[in-house]
Design a protein around this motif. Structure first.
Motif, PDB file in Angstrom:
ATOM      1  N   GLY A   1      11.773  -2.336  -1.524  1.00 56.71           N
ATOM      2  CA  GLY A   1      12.976  -3.114  -1.170  1.00 56.71           C
ATOM      3  C   GLY A   1      12.835  -3.821   0.167  1.00 56.71           C
ATOM      4  N   GLY A   2      11.576  -4.242   0.495  1.00 54.30           N
ATOM      5  CA  GLY A   2      11.353  -4.968   1.747  1.00 54.30           C
ATOM      6  C   GLY A   2      11.057  -4.057   2.933  1.00 54.30           C
ATOM      7  N   ARG A   3      10.938  -2.728   2.629  1.00 52.79           N
ATOM      8  CA  ARG A   3      10.627  -1.790   3.725  1.00 52.79           C
ATOM      9  C   ARG A   3       9.149  -1.383   3.714  1.00 52.79           C
ATOM     10  NH1 ARG A   3      13.703   3.218   4.265  1.00 52.79           N
ATOM     11  NH2 ARG A   3      13.626   3.490   2.019  1.00 52.79           N
ATOM     12  N   CYS A   4       8.475  -1.623   2.605  1.00 53.92           N
ATOM     13  CA  CYS A   4       7.061  -1.276   2.383  1.00 53.92           C
ATOM     14  C   CYS A   4       6.812   0.227   2.338  1.00 53.92           C
ATOM     15  CB  CYS A   4       6.114  -1.910   3.399  1.00 53.92           C
ATOM     16  SG  CYS A   4       4.410  -1.650   2.872  1.00 53.92           S
ATOM     17  N   ASN A   5       6.689   0.714   1.116  1.00 52.86           N
ATOM     18  CA  ASN A   5       6.431   2.129   0.862  1.00 52.86           C
ATOM     19  C   ASN A   5       4.923   2.372   0.992  1.00 52.86           C
ATOM     20  OD1 ASN A   5       7.173   4.259  -2.028  1.00 52.86           O
ATOM     21  ND2 ASN A   5       6.443   4.739   0.013  1.00 52.86           N
ATOM     22  N   VAL A   6       4.488   2.627   2.241  1.00 53.70           N
ATOM     23  CA  VAL A   6       3.059   2.623   2.599  1.00 53.70           C
ATOM     24  C   VAL A   6       2.240   3.682   1.853  1.00 53.70           C
ATOM     25  CG1 VAL A   6       1.429   2.887   4.529  1.00 53.70           C
ATOM     26  CG2 VAL A   6       3.591   1.675   4.862  1.00 53.70           C
ATOM     27  N   THR A   7       2.788   4.883   1.751  1.00 54.16           N
ATOM     28  CA  THR A   7       2.071   5.957   1.056  1.00 54.16           C
ATOM     29  C   THR A   7       3.077   7.056   0.723  1.00 54.16           C
ATOM     30  OG1 THR A   7       0.172   7.471   1.118  1.00 54.16           O
ATOM     31  CG2 THR A   7       1.349   7.130   3.208  1.00 54.16           C
ATOM     32  N   HIS A   8       2.571   8.224   0.306  1.00 57.02           N
ATOM     33  CA  HIS A   8       3.442   9.331  -0.088  1.00 57.02           C
ATOM     34  C   HIS A   8       2.959  10.597   0.617  1.00 57.02           C
ATOM     35  CE1 HIS A   8       6.563  10.544  -3.042  1.00 57.02           C
ATOM     36  NE2 HIS A   8       6.067  11.750  -2.783  1.00 57.02           N
ATOM     37  N   ALA A   9       3.901  11.403   1.084  1.00 60.41           N
ATOM     38  CA  ALA A   9       3.549  12.618   1.827  1.00 60.41           C
ATOM     39  C   ALA A   9       3.014  13.704   0.895  1.00 60.41           C
ATOM     40  CB  ALA A   9       4.761  13.128   2.593  1.00 60.41           C
ATOM     41  N   GLU A  10       1.854  13.453   0.331  1.00 59.00           N
ATOM     42  CA  GLU A  10       1.183  14.444  -0.520  1.00 59.00           C
ATOM     43  C   GLU A  10      -0.224  14.574   0.051  1.00 59.00           C
ATOM     44  OE1 GLU A  10       0.118  17.062  -2.218  1.00 59.00           O
ATOM     45  OE2 GLU A  10       1.890  16.584  -3.412  1.00 59.00           O
TER      46      GLU A  10
ATOM     47  N   PHE B   1      10.729  -3.207 -13.294  1.00 57.24           N
ATOM     48  CA  PHE B   1      11.321  -2.463 -12.193  1.00 57.24           C
ATOM     49  C   PHE B   1      11.213  -3.271 -10.909  1.00 57.24           C
ATOM     50  CE2 PHE B   1      10.647   0.828  -8.813  1.00 57.24           C
ATOM     51  CZ  PHE B   1      11.967   1.206  -8.738  1.00 57.24           C
ATOM     52  N   LYS B   2      12.329  -3.836 -10.452  1.00 57.21           N
ATOM     53  CA  LYS B   2      12.380  -4.634  -9.218  1.00 57.21           C
ATOM     54  C   LYS B   2      11.222  -5.625  -9.211  1.00 57.21           C
ATOM     55  CE  LYS B   2      14.581  -1.052  -6.487  1.00 57.21           C
ATOM     56  NZ  LYS B   2      14.158   0.002  -5.615  1.00 57.21           N
ATOM     57  N   GLU B   3      10.700  -5.917  -7.975  1.00 56.78           N
ATOM     58  CA  GLU B   3       9.595  -6.887  -7.916  1.00 56.78           C
ATOM     59  C   GLU B   3       8.261  -6.158  -7.960  1.00 56.78           C
ATOM     60  OE1 GLU B   3      11.860  -6.323  -5.599  1.00 56.78           O
ATOM     61  OE2 GLU B   3      12.877  -8.162  -5.019  1.00 56.78           O
ATOM     62  N   GLU B   4       8.326  -4.821  -8.036  1.00 59.87           N
ATOM     63  CA  GLU B   4       7.077  -4.067  -7.916  1.00 59.87           C
ATOM     64  C   GLU B   4       6.401  -3.949  -9.276  1.00 59.87           C
ATOM     65  OE1 GLU B   4       7.707  -0.517  -5.508  1.00 59.87           O
ATOM     66  OE2 GLU B   4       9.558  -1.457  -4.858  1.00 59.87           O
ATOM     67  N   PHE B   5       5.981  -5.081  -9.785  1.00 57.07           N
ATOM     68  CA  PHE B   5       5.410  -5.109 -11.122  1.00 57.07           C
ATOM     69  C   PHE B   5       4.023  -4.478 -11.097  1.00 57.07           C
ATOM     70  CE2 PHE B   5       3.316  -7.412 -14.677  1.00 57.07           C
ATOM     71  CZ  PHE B   5       4.092  -6.859 -15.676  1.00 57.07           C
ATOM     72  N   VAL B   6       3.807  -3.528 -11.964  1.00 58.32           N
ATOM     73  CA  VAL B   6       2.525  -2.828 -12.018  1.00 58.32           C
ATOM     74  C   VAL B   6       2.018  -2.896 -13.453  1.00 58.32           C
ATOM     75  CG1 VAL B   6       1.452  -0.534 -11.822  1.00 58.32           C
ATOM     76  CG2 VAL B   6       3.118  -1.266 -10.132  1.00 58.32           C
ATOM     77  N   THR B   7       0.699  -3.060 -13.617  1.00 54.92           N
ATOM     78  CA  THR B   7       0.165  -3.040 -14.982  1.00 54.92           C
ATOM     79  C   THR B   7      -0.865  -1.927 -15.137  1.00 54.92           C
ATOM     80  OG1 THR B   7      -1.540  -4.644 -14.374  1.00 54.92           O
ATOM     81  CG2 THR B   7       0.423  -5.510 -15.445  1.00 54.92           C
ATOM     82  N   ALA B   8      -0.933  -1.421 -16.361  1.00 51.37           N
ATOM     83  CA  ALA B   8      -2.029  -0.537 -16.752  1.00 51.37           C
ATOM     84  C   ALA B   8      -3.053  -1.469 -17.382  1.00 51.37           C
ATOM     85  CB  ALA B   8      -1.525   0.458 -17.783  1.00 51.37           C
ATOM     86  N   GLY B   9      -4.305  -1.315 -17.017  1.00 44.41           N
ATOM     87  CA  GLY B   9      -5.327  -2.222 -17.542  1.00 44.41           C
ATOM     88  C   GLY B   9      -6.187  -2.730 -16.392  1.00 44.41           C
TER      89      GLY B   9
END
Length: 402
Positions: free
Chosen positions: A48-57, A340-348
């Protein structure tokens, strides 16, 4: 124009690879070719314009479980460059990250511009040449050199990195270099559902549900959001990612079963029977149970052959069973998807069997490297697609700068 390293694609993976190559080996002339008039478009809109840089895993074995495609292949790379390394990389360059409750990590500034500025400054500092409006028309290899044709002339380089994300034109060029491309299908999408039970209650969230796709072994759990067009939120997005190929085969027409309270029908019935005694004089409609949102409870009660006046004492066996079924195994018909929003992701993308994951170099074509979603790797939502980009790009940089 002869260069040492050419990077095709000025997105997250492309910039990260370029900066790290130039920093680790300042002797190398690094050029990014970007087809658009500016780069880092996905970085700009992510989260949403905040940039989800990574995940705390922070455990590689746990982290890989978020990749429907790439789980096995990324285990080794994540031992080389992982979430902790990403955090350290950004902090060293003045970008502090924070962890949100759901594990997603964002810049403290809450603005994707912070990440973009960081990349542009680092690129300038390490003399990375960035050429915008440079779409690649062809890639040919002759006597150890790659010849890359753009509308602004030909570029020649011994090593190239392809970081173009899901770009069918580039995939076609990679096929000419001997690579197999797995046909792309959408991943990360929401389900279109028209159903009386969820009509007129957009914005309602059931916090912890189980969802499975009938006729398959696909299932997920987590929050579920009711939207104007159907259902969304992590429980649905996870299903769409892990089920990307299966759901495409079904042309996005299938049935899901939702357990809104994560209990068995029998356990639910036992609770309802107790409520029938304890709340005898109250109306069912007005006495919301199981921590469900009130508006959702109302819909499920009305779908169980009752009306707003029905009291607990008046419930017959059939109505009790109906309500238990609506709560624990409600079946919905899905007819289509929404991105889903602008975060279009493809498998392939490029077949993973054709990549050496110690270096991210092609096994089919020497000195050709890959980073990011151009490969057949994709993840669930939450910063995982970016972590794949940083990891691949960093390992590419390490291999090339040697």
């Amino acid at each position: 124009m002869q260069k040492d390293v050419i990077i095709i694609g000025g997105g997250a993976a492309g910039f990260f690879a370029a900066i790290n190559i130039a920093e680790q080996n300042p002797e190398l002339k690094v050029t990014i070719l970007e087809r658009a008039k500016e780069g880092l478009a996905k970085v700009k809109v992510s989260g949403g314009g905040r940039c989800n840089v990574t995940h705390a895993e922070f455990v590689p074995q746990e982290l890989v479980q978020n990749y429907p495609r790439g789980e096995k292949e990324l285990l080794g790379p994540f031992h080389q460059f992982m979430t902790g390394d990403t955090i350290e990389w950004f902090e060293k360059r003045g970008v502090a990250l924070k962890i949100e409750e759901d594990g997603r990590m964002f810049p403290v500034s809450n603005s994707s511009q912070t990440i973009i500025d960081c990349f542009l400054n680092e690129a300038e500092k390490h003399h990375v040449e960035v050429l915008y409006n440079h779409p690649v028309k062809s890639i040919k290899k002759a006597s150890e050199l790659f010849h890359i044709e753009t509308p602004d002339g030909e570029f020649v380089s011994k090593k190239i990195v392809v970081a173009t994300g899901s770009n069918p034109k580039i995939w076609n060029l990679l096929q000419d270099l001997g690579h197999t491309i797995l046909q792309p299908v959408p991943s990360l999408f929401t389900f279109n559902i028209k159903d009386e039970r969820i009509q007129d209650i957009p914005g309602v969230v059931a916090l912890d549900v189980e969802v499975n796709v009938l006729g398959t072994d696909l299932w997920s759990e987590g929050p579920l959001l009711i939207t104007h067009w159907g259902m969304s939120a992590p429980s649905i997005l996870k299903l769409s990612a892990f089920g990307a190929l299966e759901l495409a085969k079904r042309h996005y027409k299938f049935q899901i079963e939702v357990n809104f309270i994560k209990q068995t029908v029998k356990d639910c019935l036992d609770v309802l029977k107790t409520l029938k005694q304890d709340l005898a004089k109250k109306t069912i409609y007005k006495s919301t149970q199981f921590d469900l949102p009130k508006r959702l409870w109302h819909k499920l009660v009305l779908a169980s052959n009752m009306n707003v006046e029905t009291r607990w004492a008046d419930l017959n066996k059939l109505q009790l069973e109906d309500l238990a079924n609506q709560l624990t195994r409600a079946v919905f018909n899905v007819d289509g998807k929404s991105t889903f929003k602008e975060e279009f992701v493809t498998a392939g993308g490029v077949n993973l069997k054709e990549i050496n994951f110690k270096t991210f170099e092609s096994k089919r074509c020497e000195n050709l490297y890959f980073a990011g979603e151009v490969l057949n790797i994709d993840a669930v939502t939450g910063g995982f697609n970016f972590q794949n980009a940083w990891t691949g790009a960093y390992i590419v940089a390490k291999s090339i700068s040697k």
